[in-house]
Scaffold this motif. Structure first.
Motif, PDB file in Angstrom:
ATOM      1  N   ARG A  52       0.818  -1.202   0.000  1.00 26.65           N
ATOM      2  CA  ARG A  52       0.000   0.000   0.000  1.00 26.65           C
ATOM      3  C   ARG A  52       0.862   1.267   0.000  1.00 26.65           C
ATOM      4  NH1 ARG A  52      -4.452   1.645   4.617  1.00 26.65           N
ATOM      5  NH2 ARG A  52      -5.406   3.338   3.438  1.00 26.65           N
ATOM      6  N   SER A  53       2.037   1.184   0.673  1.00 24.56           N
ATOM      7  CA  SER A  53       2.891   2.369   0.712  1.00 24.56           C
ATOM      8  C   SER A  53       3.459   2.680  -0.672  1.00 24.56           C
ATOM      9  CB  SER A  53       4.020   2.189   1.733  1.00 24.56           C
ATOM     10  OG  SER A  53       4.874   1.145   1.324  1.00 24.56           O
ATOM     11  N   LYS A  54       3.500   1.673  -1.553  1.00 26.02           N
ATOM     12  CA  LYS A  54       3.961   1.908  -2.930  1.00 26.02           C
ATOM     13  C   LYS A  54       2.807   2.327  -3.836  1.00 26.02           C
ATOM     14  CE  LYS A  54       7.801  -1.295  -2.420  1.00 26.02           C
ATOM     15  NZ  LYS A  54       7.846  -2.716  -2.069  1.00 26.02           N
ATOM     16  N   ASP A  55       1.597   1.843  -3.554  1.00 23.53           N
ATOM     17  CA  ASP A  55       0.422   2.193  -4.364  1.00 23.53           C
ATOM     18  C   ASP A  55      -0.787   2.248  -3.427  1.00 23.53           C
ATOM     19  OD1 ASP A  55      -1.870   2.259  -5.906  1.00 23.53           O
ATOM     20  OD2 ASP A  55      -1.131   0.831  -7.397  1.00 23.53           O
ATOM     21  N   PRO A  56      -1.336   3.442  -3.181  1.00 21.68           N
ATOM     22  CA  PRO A  56      -2.403   3.589  -2.180  1.00 21.68           C
ATOM     23  C   PRO A  56      -3.674   2.806  -2.486  1.00 21.68           C
ATOM     24  CG  PRO A  56      -2.026   5.645  -3.393  1.00 21.68           C
ATOM     25  CD  PRO A  56      -0.938   4.714  -3.782  1.00 21.68           C
ATOM     26  N   GLU A  57      -3.838   2.328  -3.731  1.00 21.90           N
ATOM     27  CA  GLU A  57      -5.020   1.518  -4.038  1.00 21.90           C
ATOM     28  C   GLU A  57      -4.804   0.048  -3.643  1.00 21.90           C
ATOM     29  OE1 GLU A  57      -8.293   1.978  -5.009  1.00 21.90           O
ATOM     30  OE2 GLU A  57      -7.688   3.971  -4.364  1.00 21.90           O
ATOM     31  N   LEU A  58      -3.537  -0.350  -3.427  1.00 28.28           N
ATOM     32  CA  LEU A  58      -3.254  -1.750  -3.090  1.00 28.28           C
ATOM     33  C   LEU A  58      -3.258  -1.936  -1.567  1.00 28.28           C
ATOM     34  CD1 LEU A  58      -0.480  -2.642  -5.688  1.00 28.28           C
ATOM     35  CD2 LEU A  58      -2.942  -3.067  -5.802  1.00 28.28           C
ATOM     36  N   GLY A  59      -2.860  -3.110  -1.130  1.00 24.95           N
ATOM     37  CA  GLY A  59      -2.803  -3.377   0.301  1.00 24.95           C
ATOM     38  C   GLY A  59      -3.870  -4.346   0.760  1.00 24.95           C
ATOM     39  N   TYR A  60      -4.823  -4.691  -0.125  1.00 18.73           N
ATOM     40  CA  TYR A  60      -5.747  -5.776   0.198  1.00 18.73           C
ATOM     41  C   TYR A  60      -5.133  -7.072  -0.327  1.00 18.73           C
ATOM     42  CZ  TYR A  60      -7.058  -4.687  -4.616  1.00 18.73           C
ATOM     43  OH  TYR A  60      -7.010  -4.425  -5.951  1.00 18.73           O
ATOM     44  N   SER A  61      -5.738  -8.206   0.041  1.00 20.17           N
ATOM     45  CA  SER A  61      -5.185  -9.499  -0.360  1.00 20.17           C
ATOM     46  C   SER A  61      -5.194  -9.615  -1.886  1.00 20.17           C
ATOM     47  CB  SER A  61      -6.019 -10.618   0.256  1.00 20.17           C
ATOM     48  OG  SER A  61      -5.600 -11.848  -0.250  1.00 20.17           O
ATOM     49  N   PRO A  62      -4.033  -9.886  -2.502  1.00 23.11           N
ATOM     50  CA  PRO A  62      -3.995  -9.979  -3.969  1.00 23.11           C
ATOM     51  C   PRO A  62      -4.908 -11.079  -4.515  1.00 23.11           C
ATOM     52  CG  PRO A  62      -1.767  -9.913  -3.046  1.00 23.11           C
ATOM     53  CD  PRO A  62      -2.715 -10.086  -1.901  1.00 23.11           C
ATOM     54  N   SER A  63      -5.230 -12.067  -3.681  1.00 22.32           N
ATOM     55  CA  SER A  63      -6.084 -13.164  -4.172  1.00 22.32           C
ATOM     56  C   SER A  63      -7.558 -12.771  -4.228  1.00 22.32           C
ATOM     57  CB  SER A  63      -5.908 -14.411  -3.302  1.00 22.32           C
ATOM     58  OG  SER A  63      -6.547 -14.256  -2.040  1.00 22.32           O
ATOM     59  N   LEU A  64      -7.876 -11.565  -3.738  1.00 21.68           N
ATOM     60  CA  LEU A  64      -9.272 -11.113  -3.707  1.00 21.68           C
ATOM     61  C   LEU A  64      -9.910 -11.173  -5.098  1.00 21.68           C
ATOM     62  CD1 LEU A  64     -10.772  -8.109  -1.809  1.00 21.68           C
ATOM     63  CD2 LEU A  64     -10.948  -8.117  -4.290  1.00 21.68           C
ATOM     64  N   HIS A  65      -9.171 -10.697  -6.090  1.00 18.38           N
ATOM     65  CA  HIS A  65      -9.739 -10.639  -7.442  1.00 18.38           C
ATOM     66  C   HIS A  65     -10.175 -12.021  -7.915  1.00 18.38           C
ATOM     67  CE1 HIS A  65      -8.704  -6.422  -8.208  1.00 18.38           C
ATOM     68  NE2 HIS A  65      -7.625  -6.650  -7.496  1.00 18.38           N
ATOM     69  N   ALA A  66      -9.229 -12.963  -7.868  1.00 18.20           N
ATOM     70  CA  ALA A  66      -9.527 -14.292  -8.413  1.00 18.20           C
ATOM     71  C   ALA A  66     -10.612 -14.999  -7.600  1.00 18.20           C
ATOM     72  CB  ALA A  66      -8.255 -15.136  -8.444  1.00 18.20           C
ATOM     73  N   ARG A  67     -10.536 -14.869  -6.263  1.00 18.24           N
ATOM     74  CA  ARG A  67     -11.527 -15.571  -5.429  1.00 18.24           C
ATOM     75  C   ARG A  67     -12.934 -15.041  -5.682  1.00 18.24           C
ATOM     76  NH1 ARG A  67      -8.848 -18.866  -2.090  1.00 18.24           N
ATOM     77  NH2 ARG A  67      -6.783 -18.183  -1.440  1.00 18.24           N
ATOM     78  N   LEU A  68     -13.072 -13.705  -5.680  1.00 23.19           N
ATOM     79  CA  LEU A  68     -14.412 -13.140  -5.815  1.00 23.19           C
ATOM     80  C   LEU A  68     -14.948 -13.311  -7.233  1.00 23.19           C
ATOM     81  CD1 LEU A  68     -14.278 -10.004  -3.513  1.00 23.19           C
ATOM     82  CD2 LEU A  68     -15.072 -12.316  -3.034  1.00 23.19           C
TER      83      LEU A  68
END
Lengths: 450, 105
Positions: A52-68
């Motif tokens: 998140r400190s590198k990209d303020p939109e990130l920081g959630y679990s990267p697997s969120l996209h594929a799982r959902l």
């Protein structure tokens, strides 16, 4: 809403790297009401904080996209509500990503209830006097290197998020069993005063939180503990009644096994004092629990007890603690072990000659002593893999370990083979403190229209 | 004659920080008293002396035909900083299963 007599809560993930498809099987064939994804290991939030400190939109679990992406169409069509801590270090960002996935799938404007307040870094940074549970030192000793501080929130705030009616609830750090207890509190109106029910629900959550670990994963042993069709083992669910009755089951038509043996292993897993398993919701006592096989792949859970919850949250403080470097190379045949040991001495001398220092250093002979330590009575194996690892403040010193181990191909004892590339990883260490609950502002916000 | 824990019980290891917990669960409840007598914390400490500094506590769970052994200072500082291959100590249950005990008969 609160008229159902029984609800079925399914476990869709027990770690960020858990398999994907069993959650879809649960949603399609498991007849579940809730699907819970538990995706945060101890240091995951620290890692995601760095993202998140590198990209303020990130920081959630990267697997969120594929799982959902996989389960959303089925869950929304069937009215299965999703509860997950995949928000990690950025639950709001995770909610925006979730809503975008839903829109991209043509599922419309989907509201997400977001649990906030687990990030307590701004609170603890002024409380250097708090004591680190692990070593008794003041928090101050690691504050300069702190990356994250997150309280394990309880089921109460997740329940509040479910009360909004949003089909999806996303949080950061919440205690694993609490994610499962929350739907029960929401549906049945349980409060923290209903201790026998809170106890049963917490025990059910503990049984479900590692998914396949209760359905035959991490269990089998050829000839001793057979597990049918383990390559296709299914994920578990709990059938919970308003009075606190709990039966654990698993997706029909999947592999694996669910019985008193698998449930007992998971029930005791990662528990210390069985009469005092502390969660944010209660102090659980599993010592009086009775497990009974009700039917094939169905185990009844009775007799969980609890004392009232404590006045503090456990807070995980993540901090940067240097680097770990490692390297591996193999030796086989005559005198394999002697050659591996000689190589280890050469590598150590090379590192010393270059002036590198290590806070911790380790030499393993894989095939002999890497898992259970050195015991002199063990026979020597035909082949052995030398592994050397060290922790250090300097990235260069960490890299040098793998570099020098690999150099054993050309510069070491005869017949070395198969060295790996030098490996270096950042150390995200975690220690914990207890923080009074009244200092933490756990809250719910809804993204999107309800 | 002797038996191994493996012959009478199954086991699973878990981790919290630098502490390993290992369950020992009887296949048959009739062996619980034997294990209560013979699988003492001292005997377990001996088997783990080259792995863990301890201390070791044993929690009896008669209702579950089981014991829970809590072994401190067992995981190289804990999963986040350990240099071990098996940072969680998941394989440590097999050290427990290999412990030899006097024949119960």
């Amino acid at each position: 809403m609160k008229s159902r007599e029984t609800i079925r809560v399914g476990a869709g993930a027990g770690t960020s790297d858990d398999r994907m498809v069993p959650a879809l099987e649960l949603a399609e064939r498991g007849d579940i009401d809730y699907l819970v994804f538990e995706c945060l290991a101890e240091r995951t939030v620290s890692r995601e904080n760095l993202a998140r400190s590198k990209d303020p939109e990130l920081g959630y679990s990267p697997s969120l996209h594929a799982r959902l992406r996989m389960v959303l169409p089925t869950c929304l069509r069937k009215g299965i509500r999703i509860v997950s801590n995949m928000g990690a270090a950025n639950p709001l960002g995770g909610a925006r990503a979730t809503r975008k996935e839903a829109a991209d799938l043509g599922l419309g404007d989907v509201a997400v209830a977001v649990v906030l307040g687990d990030d307590v870094s701004s609170i603890v940074k002024h409380r250097g006097e708090l004591t680190l549970i692990e070593n008794g030192e003041p928090l101050e000793s690691i504050l300069p290197k702190m990356i994250s501080a997150n309280a394990y929130l309880g089921a109460d705030v997740v329940c509040e998020a479910l009360n909004t009616g949003a089909p999806i609830v996303l949080s950061g750090r919440v205690a694993d069993p609490s994610l499962f207890l929350a739907p029960m509190m929401h549906e049945f109106g349980w409060s923290y005063e209903d201790l026998p029910k809170i106890a049963q629900g917490t025990a059910a959550g503990h049984l479900l939180e590692c998914t396949a670990s209760v359905t035959g994963g991490c269990f089998g042993w050829p000839g001793k503990k057979e597990v049918p069709d383990l390559a296709r083992n299914g994920f578990p669910f709990a059938d919970v009644k308003a009075d606190g009755a709990v039966v654990i089951g698993k997706t029909p038509g999947t592999g694996g096994r669910l019985d008193v043996m698998t449930c007992t292993e998971q029930l005791i897993y990662e528990i210390h004092d069985p009469t005092a398993y502390i969660t944010p919701d209660c102090v659980l006592d599993i010592s009086g629990i009775a497990l009974t096989q009700d039917a094939a792949d169905r185990v009844r859970v009775e007799g969980a007890r609890a004392r009232p919850r404590t006045l503090t949250y456990k807070v995980n403080v993540g901090y940067a603690d240097g680097y770990i470097g490692e390297g591996e190379v193999s030796y086989g045949g005559i005198d394999a072990v002697a050659r591996a040991k000689w190589a280890a001495e050469i590598v150590k001398e090379r590192l010393k000659l270059q002036g590198f220092v290590y806070d911790d250093f380790r030499v393993d002979l894989i095939g002999m002593s890497s898992l259970h330590g050195q015991v002199d009575t063990r026979p020597e194996p035909y082949e052995v893999r030398l592994r050397m690892a060290g922790r250090t403040r300097e990235r260069k010193a960490a890299h040098a370990i793998g570099f020098e181990v690999r150099a054993m191909h050309m510069h070491g004892p005869g017949g070395a083979g198969g060295a790996c590339e030098p490996r270096v990883r950042d150390v995200l260490a975690v220690k914990s403190v207890l923080l009074p609950k009244n200092l933490v502002n756990a809250q719910v916000v809804v993204e999107g229209a309800l | 004659m002797s038996v191994r824990v493996y012959d009478l019980a199954h086991a699973r290891a878990g981790d919290k920080g630098n502490t390993s917990n290992i369950s020992v669960i009887c296949y048959d409840a009739k062996h619980w008293d034997f294990l209560a007598r013979e699988l003492t914390p001292e005997r377990v400490a001996e088997a783990f002396k080259h792995i863990a500094k301890g201390p070791i506590r044993r929690h009896p769970l008669r209702n579950l035909k089981a014991f829970n052994f809590v072994i401190e200072n067992a995981l190289g500082g804990g999963v986040t900083v350990s240099l071990a291959q098996d940072i969680h100590g998941k394989s440590l249950s097999n050290v427990m299963l290999a412990i030899e005990l006097p024949d119960p008969k």
